[in-house]
Design a protein around this motif. Structure first.
Motif, PDB file in Angstrom:
ATOM      1  N   ALA A 176       0.848  -1.197   0.000  1.00  0.00           N
ATOM      2  CA  ALA A 176       0.000   0.000   0.000  1.00  0.00           C
ATOM      3  C   ALA A 176       0.874   1.235   0.000  1.00  0.00           C
ATOM      4  N   ARG A 202       0.264   6.544   3.705  1.00  0.00           N
ATOM      5  CA  ARG A 202      -1.006   7.249   3.883  1.00  0.00           C
ATOM      6  C   ARG A 202      -0.820   8.522   4.700  1.00  0.00           C
ATOM      7  N   GLN A 248      -1.254  11.273   7.622  1.00  0.00           N
ATOM      8  CA  GLN A 248      -1.482  11.143   9.059  1.00  0.00           C
ATOM      9  C   GLN A 248      -2.900  11.580   9.393  1.00  0.00           C
ATOM     10  N   ASN A 261      -7.870   7.009  12.236  1.00  0.00           N
ATOM     11  CA  ASN A 261      -7.461   7.685  11.006  1.00  0.00           C
ATOM     12  C   ASN A 261      -8.120   7.015   9.799  1.00  0.00           C
ATOM     13  N   HIS A 316      -7.382   7.161   6.937  1.00  0.00           N
ATOM     14  CA  HIS A 316      -6.356   6.766   5.965  1.00  0.00           C
ATOM     15  C   HIS A 316      -5.545   5.564   6.462  1.00  0.00           C
ATOM     16  N   GLU A 329      -4.074   1.887   7.558  1.00  0.00           N
ATOM     17  CA  GLU A 329      -3.962   0.590   6.867  1.00  0.00           C
ATOM     18  C   GLU A 329      -4.585  -0.543   7.672  1.00  0.00           C
ATOM     19  N   GLU A 366      -2.790   5.292  13.366  1.00  0.00           N
ATOM     20  CA  GLU A 366      -2.482   4.132  12.514  1.00  0.00           C
ATOM     21  C   GLU A 366      -3.619   3.120  12.422  1.00  0.00           C
ATOM     22  N   ASN A 370     -10.175   1.585   2.687  1.00  0.00           N
ATOM     23  CA  ASN A 370      -9.426   0.601   1.896  1.00  0.00           C
ATOM     24  C   ASN A 370      -8.201   0.086   2.654  1.00  0.00           C
ATOM     25  N   LYS A 400      -5.359  -2.263   4.581  1.00  0.00           N
ATOM     26  CA  LYS A 400      -4.555  -3.412   4.158  1.00  0.00           C
ATOM     27  C   LYS A 400      -5.057  -4.669   4.875  1.00  0.00           C
TER      28      LYS A 400
END
Ligand code: URA
Length: 254
Positions: free
Chosen positions: A42, A45, A47, A98, A100, A102, A143, A180, A182
């Motif tokens: 990926a 991304r 923060q 977040n 964003h 993973e 994260e 999206n 991981k």
């Protein structure tokens, strides 16, 4: 005073490792032998954005001004009256962390503390989830992204009913598509049932599933772990398999 558990122990080992500068790495070969999880590459991304200062009650946690579709989904959910839970909620509980991230965690639905604050997993189970995430070497706010099958509190902390989950799931599916991640971690039987139509968390925990191409790991819900502390060992094994996908190493235990 709470008795220290496996997650406190791991966090302590991580801190000790930091102090001594100990190399806690596992070789690629060992990781490969231990875990056979699919690994998706990926892009880095952004923060997490700092939440607004007035963010106290009805808190827009997992705030993403750079992701207008996320913020407009939040607004849509805050006005939702598609099921009976809308009438009894104090706050709609959208997500934390977040958008964003993973790594995404999916729980059942808000309890009393979450209903009062608008933030998922802030009660006793949430405190344990935070320690589980810290033991995984992830930062909960920046994260991970945390959401639930339903966004409004089922009265009396019961599980969501089928029609309530059905009404709310399209929102969660849109969130998963936007994040999206991981990897997804399913916390307990409820996300296993509504995202995969599968029953049997005891049997299925620790086994990788596939959610539209995203590896998903079912594990025990933190509230179950509070009632059944010996099961924390199994949950930690599941979380280590998730860590391996990210190339993160479990702290060696002293
Ligand atoms: N349990 C859940 O499943 N979700 C929350 O947000 C809080 C407790």
């Amino acid at each position: 005073m709470r008795k220290p558990d496996i997650f406190d122990e791991i966090i302590q080992c991580l801190k000790t490792g930091e102090k001594t500068g100990a190399d806690t790495s596992m070789s690629e070969a060992t990781l490969h032998d231990l875990y056979s999880a699919p690994v998706r590459k990926a892009a880095p991304r952004p923060q997490a954005q700092a939440a607004p200062a007035q963010n106290i009650q009805g808190i827009p946690a997992a705030y993403a001004p750079d992701m207008p579709e996320w913020e407009s989904l939040r607004t849509e959910c805050a006005a939702c009256m598609k099921c009976r839970l809308g009438a009894t909620r104090t706050n709609m509980v959208f997500a934390d962390g977040n958008p964003h991230a993973e790594l995404m965690f999916i729980g059942e639905g808000p309890g009393a503390d979450e209903d009062a604050t608008g933030v998922p997993f802030v009660g006793r189970a949430g405190e344990l989830l935070s320690r589980m995430i810290a033991a995984m070497t992830f930062d909960r706010k920046t994260e991970t992204c945390i959401a639930n099958i339903v966004k409004c509190r089922p009265p009396g902390n019961r599980n969501p009913a089928d029609d309530e989950a059905a009404a709310c799931m399209p929102y969660l599916k849109r969130q998963i598509a936007m994040v999206n991640p991981k990897v997804i971690v399913l916390l307990g039987a409820v996300p296993l049932l509504y995202l995969f139509n599968l029953k049997g968390i005891m049997k299925l925990r620790g086994r990788w599933l596939d959610y539209n191409g995203i590896p998903a790991m079912p594990t025990y819900h933190p509230a179950f772990l509070l009632r059944n502390p010996p099961a924390k060992k199994d949950a930690w094994a599941d979380l280590q398999a998730v860590m391996a996908v990210f190339g993160r190493k479990p702290a060696p235990r002293h």
